[in-house]
Write a protein that holds these residues in place. Structure first.
Motif, PDB file in Angstrom:
ATOM      1  N   GLU A 159      -9.915  -3.061   0.334  1.00 30.07           N
ATOM      2  CA  GLU A 159      -9.684  -3.838   1.500  1.00 30.07           C
ATOM      3  C   GLU A 159     -11.073  -3.953   2.350  1.00 30.07           C
ATOM      4  OE1 GLU A 159      -7.174  -5.090   2.793  1.00 30.07           O
ATOM      5  OE2 GLU A 159      -5.446  -4.126   1.590  1.00 30.07           O
ATOM      6  N   GLU A 215       0.961  -1.243   0.051  1.00 33.76           N
ATOM      7  CA  GLU A 215      -0.073  -0.171   0.166  1.00 33.76           C
ATOM      8  C   GLU A 215       0.840   1.241   0.004  1.00 33.76           C
ATOM      9  OE1 GLU A 215      -2.988   0.156   3.083  1.00 33.76           O
ATOM     10  OE2 GLU A 215      -3.697   2.014   2.725  1.00 33.76           O
ATOM     11  N   TYR A 271      -7.522   1.750  -1.845  1.00 33.39           N
ATOM     12  CA  TYR A 271      -7.429   0.872  -0.772  1.00 33.39           C
ATOM     13  C   TYR A 271      -8.703   0.582   0.188  1.00 33.39           C
ATOM     14  CZ  TYR A 271      -2.555  -0.352  -2.267  1.00 33.39           C
ATOM     15  OH  TYR A 271      -1.621  -0.941  -2.888  1.00 33.39           O
ATOM     16  N   ARG A 317       0.462   4.362  -2.733  1.00 36.37           N
ATOM     17  CA  ARG A 317       0.042   5.682  -2.571  1.00 36.37           C
ATOM     18  C   ARG A 317       1.176   6.822  -2.695  1.00 36.37           C
ATOM     19  NH1 ARG A 317      -3.846   5.221   2.477  1.00 36.37           N
ATOM     20  NH2 ARG A 317      -4.167   7.509   2.027  1.00 36.37           N
TER      21      ARG A 317
END
Lengths: 392, 371, 559
Positions: free
Chosen positions: A105, A62, A101, A66
């Motif tokens: 997620e 992640e 995300y 990002r």
């Protein structure tokens, strides 16, 4: 307060279309700005869908992704719209990464009740977006004022230099003006001496009267209440004119005392309203118990009643203070040059010579109030912790 | 118990201290009322600062209430408690105040300084002494400024008043003052009424309707201003193409702020601004004020004021002394409304007419605006 | 049920007490319980009042009295009868609808009144007052103040030509004043710091020369009080000469007079018949033709009572005419429109505040306290920022070269050529005022919503209600007091706003308060401002009353 919902990763068939929709939505604007709405729509949608698929298929870590997205979109924005474009691009990159995300997620589910249907979850977030928009509406004018106060020119205008982030477009001269000008300093001093006096008067009288009003048997309660509330409901211009004529006649016009009395009168309704509201929930058996144990009324008031209604008194006092501190119509009439308050000086600044100095003053005041509010909030949390209460 | 006592004691103390402070400052203080902003700053620099250097015992307090001066003076007079010593007002207000006995009549020979060459004050001010109570300081004008970068290509810059009404050649917003005075005259001029007939026409209902009808043609494109600072701000924002305001404001926008704005002097309306002394001052205050006024309106002081702001001094003898701007170092004379190049076509505010027709035409004008 | 009615209640004591046969119930100290309770109640009431009294007095003195004083101006009209006392009386018999000019007596009365008013500098004040009703009155009175000298001077010149002694103020003082007064006045010096002695008329002179005596008294009083001089040494007004001529030619028997200067008087009496004279009507006509036309006289007559409904009529677009109230010309009607607009826009602002404030208050009340308090700062910040700054900020945002338009153009949503007009109209006012008043909606709503338990909603849903039903049937009704409190606050505050509409309202977004402010500070028509204010206040009070009836003022909460 809400039970944690276990979260799990969402299928690509859900994440990719949502991302594409978001991309298409933002693409429309960028597309129109650059000539073709349709193209923007398509490219935006495709780009975000690809990003979503890439993240999910390759299961990328992640953090780097990002950061990468922020940099990539900043560069893209810079190529389209210079430095402002880069800023917007970076913001958009951050949003894309977070959003991807968040969806992927299934984090969006984490804080809502587990039994909600998808429709309800959607509404839950849509509602938050609406509220966010309203908060933006509330705060934007104040945010707009802040950069303008650093304007190098004497107008309320975003100059091209400012938009290019050219340092020449910015200056501290309006702050310098505020701190060095006698007129501004004198008016600050006047405000600082008038507002607290007016607040003390209205809080002192107001609290006593509110206690009287919340006794069980008060004759003419409605009429008295109406009179006490009246400074709030009479249109300000009428109050100002009336006080002006009347105070002139009794020699109070243009005196410190006159302005303080006028402002105190304007602040009283706020004190009355907040304190009576607090007293509604006040258990009168407490005072009776105190009296029973031999406390005289004054002791009862300060040792029993006062601590309990203090929040109401403080909040009423704050309202009264702000009323006086931000009041311009009445002071304009009732005051004279030696009582020129900050708002009055600002009013002259707007009418006679527009100068961003008033924005500098506003910025300073906003910063001070943010600090004060934050300190108050921190103190509150600390005391809650000390008293062993769970915050919220 | 302690708390109340402390509270009471503090409030009593503060009130008493405030009162005492006010008391002690009353005696040697002189309250001058003016407009604030750059204009007041020029008065401070040209009049009160040199005066205070000569008389360190006198303290000057400025009150920016000239806008409400007539209303406040009337209320003070009604209450018998005049707290102002000297008030800066426009001529029409001075006439009104003089008429109502709220301003003191002055004797130019005795109360004002003669010119350096010995010309009496009365002759030096000449026609500008429009009221027995009025001590003129400056001649200013209400005129137009326009954005040079918004003039359409291939068209000359606006040079006549009627260009304001010409939406085809000069598209864009205009700013006009939110009152009938000046606007009605300009409208009639551009509707084919000869300059000398303007007020005869404006006296009649038909004439007023004619002026409003002319204004109606640009009504949708007009932003109406009420504060002197509005038009400069609108011009600087590029919000309007052309707008009326006081010439000194435009000077500041053009020369001091360096904005792409230029002046259009055609059909500028002259008006006067000056001091009046309120009635009801006690002898000591009166003597102090008279001394100040004599100093502040002498030939040199009026010429000095023009160093800071582009308003024409009201004395004939001051005109040759007008020099350069204090900070910018440019010649001020060409920026004066009274400069022959600028004053080719001018109006003088018609005090008598507007004293009579102000209420009536204003009611019509506001009703027209609100529709 | 039956159990409950049999159970003893505190009232039983009272009931028992009232039944005669059981005798009075006594309190611990032996007084009858009823009296003791009554006394306790009285004491309680008194204590409550004592607590309230200081504030009540304070508000009455610093606030209610000024408002009452201000509103009183809306009917007050003494200026006409105070300035023109004789004319007002003389005009009583004149029929203003007949179209005939007033008689010579009325002109004579007006001459005396306006002359004296002019000396006291009150005539232009009256002129400005009447100019609100009749255009041109202002300059008519200003001109007349100077012009009326001409009438008296006709006689003054002839008296003075007849004998130089008439030029002399002392001659007059000897004829008109009593000997005692004369000697007193002659020994008076300005340096004494006191006013000169008040005029005492010579015995019999008031009967002999009534008009002269009256006008000389006015003169003497004016010199004495207004100028601080000695009337015995001042030359009289030309008015006094005209009065003397009138007295002499209307058959005064001056041979009966035996005081000082009797010869002078007799000489004048015989010559006066042949003096060149001028009628007052002609004198007025010479000053201005408007004086020999009916409108000015009609206006004076219409506005001669001490109290007038004229200002109130004006504020509803009507005017007083000799035939009773009538509507104003169509092109001068504005207040009806402004009142309607003020109401309408305040309503729109209130509704927008509800729409925007409700979700925010809801989310504040339902978030954990930590987050809610942080978000609360966002609500309070604008509230604590100066109104002027917020209004200027909206100007910067909304104007055509402003932030919003710039962003829209940058995004390509609108072309550079057709930027949206969002300011200087109603939209600008509504947006800016909604923003400014929004906290006044959110705070009361928030404090009400805080008291509504979340569990109610969940209970409703678990009982099978849909989201909407649960909200609409369970939550919303409980939040109504908050909406009520917020709405009344916002509406009342909006109605009286004036700075924001002035800055962003343009021509179509201004409120009635702007007009009130204009009349107070620019046109100085304070009576009209007061009348407009009284109407506005009445509207607010009706709303307040309705609110108090429906919701109860105690339910207003702020934060």
């Amino acid at each position: 307060m809400v039970a944690l919902t276990p979260i799990s990763r969402k299928p690509i068939s859900f994440v990719a279309p949502v991302m594409a929709a978001a991309g298409a939505f933002f693409g429309i604007f960028i597309g129109t700005a650059n000539g073709s709405t349709l193209l923007g729509f398509l490219i935006g949608g495709a780009l975000l869908a690809v990003i979503a698929v890439a993240i999910m298929k390759m299961d990328l870590p992640e953090k780097p992704v990002r950061w990468g997205l922020i940099v990539a979109f900043a560069v893209l924005g810079f190529s389209l719209g210079g430095i402002p474009g880069a800023v917007v691009g970076a913001a958009f990159g951050w949003f894309t990464g977070w959003f991807a995300y968040w969806l992927f997620e299934g984090r969006y589910r984490a804080k809502v009740a587990p039994y909600l249907t998808s429709g309800q979850v959607l509404w839950h977030f849509a509602f938050r977006v609406i509220c966010g928009a309203i908060f933006i509406f509330l705060i934007t004018p104040i945010l707009v004022v802040m950069p303008l106060s650093f304007n190098a020119e004497d107008f309320f205008t975003f100059t091209p230099e400012m938009l290019r982030f050219d340092p020449d477009g910015y200056s501290l001269k309006h702050y310098r003006d505020f701190f060095t000008s006698d007129a501004w300093q004198q008016s600050l001093w006047n405000s600082v001496t008038i507002a607290p006096m007016a607040t003390i008067l209205s809080v002192g009288f107001g609290t006593l009267a509110a206690i009287g009003l919340s006794q069980p048997h008060v004759p003419f309660r409605r009429a008295i209440m109406a009179i006490l509330i009246s400074p709030m409901i009479v249109p300000l211009i009428i109050s100002a004119a009336g006080m002006y004529f009347f105070y002139s006649r009794i020699g109070l016009q243009g005196t410190y005392l006159g302005v303080v009395l006028a402002h105190a009168a304007l602040g009283i309704p706020f004190v009355i309203i907040t304190v009576t509201a607090t007293l509604v929930g006040f258990d009168n058996s407490l005072t009776r118990a105190a009296a029973n144990m031999g406390a005289d009324p004054v002791t009862t008031f300060f040792r029993v009643q006062m601590p309990l209604i203090l929040p109401g008194v403080i909040s009423g006092g704050l309202f009264a203070f702000i009323t006086s501190f931000d009041e311009v119509v009445v002071v304009l009439f009732v005051g004279s040059a030696s009582q020129k308050t900050l708002p009055w000086q600002m009013f002259i600044g707007l009418r006679e010579q527009i100068s961003p100095t008033i924005l500098a003053v506003a910025t300073i005041l906003v910063v001070i109030s943010v600090c004060l509010l934050t300190v108050v909030e921190m103190l509150r949390r600390r005391s809650e912790r000390l008293r062993g209460m769970s915050p919220g | 118990m302690k708390l109340t006592k402390t509270l009471l004691a503090t409030s009593a103390l503060t009130v008493a201290a405030g009162a005492a402070w006010a008391e002690s400052h009353m005696s040697s203080e002189m309250t001058l009322v003016s407009w604030g902003g750059a204009y007041q700053a020029s008065q401070q620099k040209a009049y009160s600062e040199p005066y205070m250097e000569m008389h360190p015992d006198v303290a000057v307090v400025w009150d920016e209430s000239s806008n409400e001066a007539v209303a406040k003076l009337r209320a003070m007079n009604e209450a018998g408690n005049v707290t102002w010593d000297l008030v800066d007002v426009v001529a029409s207000d001075a006439i009104r105040l003089c008429d109502e006995g709220l301003a003191m009549e002055i004797d130019p020979e005795e109360d004002l300084a003669a010119a350096p060459d010995g010309t009496s004050a009365e002759d030096d001010f000449g026609d500008l002494l429009v009221s027995d109570c009025f001590i003129p300081q400056i001649v200013y004008s209400t005129t137009f400024g326009y954005r040079t970068d918004m003039v359409p290509e291939g068209v000359d810059a606006p040079s006549q008043i009627c260009d304001v009404f010409d939406l085809e050649t000069y598209p864009g917003k205009r700013a006009l003052e939110k009152r009938p005075i000046n606007n009605m005259e300009w409208a009639l001029l551009c509707d084919g009424v000869a300059k000398e007939d303007v007020y005869d026409v404006l006296e009649t209902d038909e004439g007023q309707d004619q002026a409003l009808a002319k204004l109606e043609t640009i009504k949708d494109e007009v932003i109406w201003w009420s504060a002197g600072a509005d038009t400069p701000q609108l011009l600087a924002d590029g919000e309007i193409f052309i707008g009326s305001t006081y010439n000194g404001r435009l000077f500041s926008v053009i020369e001091e702020q360096d904005q792409p704005v230029a002046m259009m002097w055609d059909a500028q309306v002259f008006d006067l601004d000056g001091w009046i002394i309120p009635t009801g001052l006690d002898d000591a205050a009166l003597a102090r004020v008279k001394d100040f006024v004599k100093f502040a309106t002498d030939t040199q002081r009026l010429a000095d004021q023009a160093k800071y702001i582009s308003y024409g001094p009201a004395r004939a003898s001051s005109a040759p002394l007008v020099g350069q701007h204090a900070d910018l170092g440019i010649d001020m004379a060409p920026h004066m409304p009274t400069d022959p190049n600028n004053a080719q076509n001018t109006f003088l505010y018609n005090y008598e007419f507007w004293a009579d027709y102000r209420d009536d035409i204003d009611a019509k004008f506001q009703a027209w605006l609100a529709q | 049920m039956s159990n409950a009615s049999e159970a003893p209640t505190p009232d039983d004591g009272l009931r028992l007490m009232e039944s005669a046969d059981t005798g009075p119930v006594l309190a611990a100290d032996g007084t009858p319980l009823k009296r003791s309770l009554g006394r306790a109640l009285r004491r309680q009431k008194l204590r409550a009042l004592m607590l309230i009294a200081p504030l009540l007095l304070f508000v009455l003195l610093t606030f209610i009295a000024p408002i009452a004083d201000m509103l009183f101006r809306s009917v007050e009209n003494q200026i006409v009868s105070d300035t023109l006392p004789r004319t007002v009386v003389a005009l009583k018999d004149w029929d203003s609808t007949s179209g005939e000019l007033p008689s010579e007596q009325i002109y004579e009365a007006a001459y005396y009144d306006i002359f004296i008013a002019a000396e006291r500098k009150l005539h232009t004040r009256l002129g400005s007052r009447l100019n609100y009703e009749l255009t041109g009155a202002s300059s008519l009175f200003r001109k007349s103040g100077r012009g009326l000298d001409d009438i008296g001077e006709v006689y003054q010149d002839q008296f003075e030509d007849l004998n130089k002694a008439w030029k002399d103020g002392e001659t007059w003082a000897q004829v008109m004043g009593s000997d005692a007064w004369l000697s007193e006045a002659n020994s008076w010096g300005k340096s004494s710091g006191k006013l000169a002695p008040a005029l005492e008329l010579r015995d019999g002179i008031a009967e002999l020369l009534p008009k002269t005596a009256e006008s000389y008294s006015s003169f003497a009083n004016f010199v004495r009080v207004d100028d601080g001089d000695n009337p015995a040494s001042e030359d009289p007004w030309s008015l006094v000469y005209a009065a003397l001529w009138q007295d002499l030619t209307s058959g005064a028997d001056v041979s009966a007079y035996s005081g000082p200067n009797a010869d002078l008087l007799q000489e004048a009496a015989s010559a006066a018949q042949d003096f060149e004279s001028i009628s007052f009507t002609d004198g007025f006509a010479e000053i201005d033709e408007d004086w020999v036309d009916t409108p000015i006289w009609q206006t004076i007559k219409t506005y001669s009572p001490k109290y007038t409904s004229g200002y109130f009529l004006n504020s509803v677009d009507m005017k007083k005419t000799p035939d009773g109230p009538a509507l104003r010309d169509e092109d001068q009607r504005i207040y009806g429109l402004l009142f309607k607009r003020t109401m309408f826009m305040s309503l729109v602002i209130t509704i927008s505040c509800i729409m925007l404030g409700y979700p925010v208050a809801w989310i504040l009340a339902n978030l954990p306290a930590r987050t809610a308090n942080l978000l609360m700062i966002l609500v309070l910040l604008p509230f604590w920022t100066s109104l002027l700054v917020r209004t200027s900020a909206w100007k910067v945002m909304l104007q055509q070269q402003g932030v919003i338009n710039d962003v829209l153009v940058w995004l390509g949503l609108v072309g550079d050529g057709d930027r949206l007009v969002m300011i200087n109209n109603q939209f600008g006012t509504i947006v800016a005022m909604t923003h400014i008043l929004l906290p006044f909606m959110i705070l009361p709503l928030y404090s009400v919503m805080q008291t509504i338990p979340q569990t109610y909603l969940r209970a409703a849903k678990s009982l099978g209600a849909t989201n909407w039903t649960a909200f609409w049937r369970v939550y919303f009704p409980q939040s109504v007091p908050g909406i009520g409190a917020g709405s009344i606050l916002v509406f009342i505050l909006a109605i009286g706003y004036y700075i924001t509409p002035e800055i962003v309202g343009g021509t179509t977004g201004t409120f009635i308060s702007n007009r009130i402010a204009y009349h107070i500070s620019s046109s100085l028509n304070w009576g009209l401002a007061a009348a407009l204010g009284a109407i506005l206040l009445a509207v607010v009070l009706i709303l307040y009353w309705a609110y108090d009836k429906i919701v109860g003022i105690d339910n207003v909460k702020l934060g």
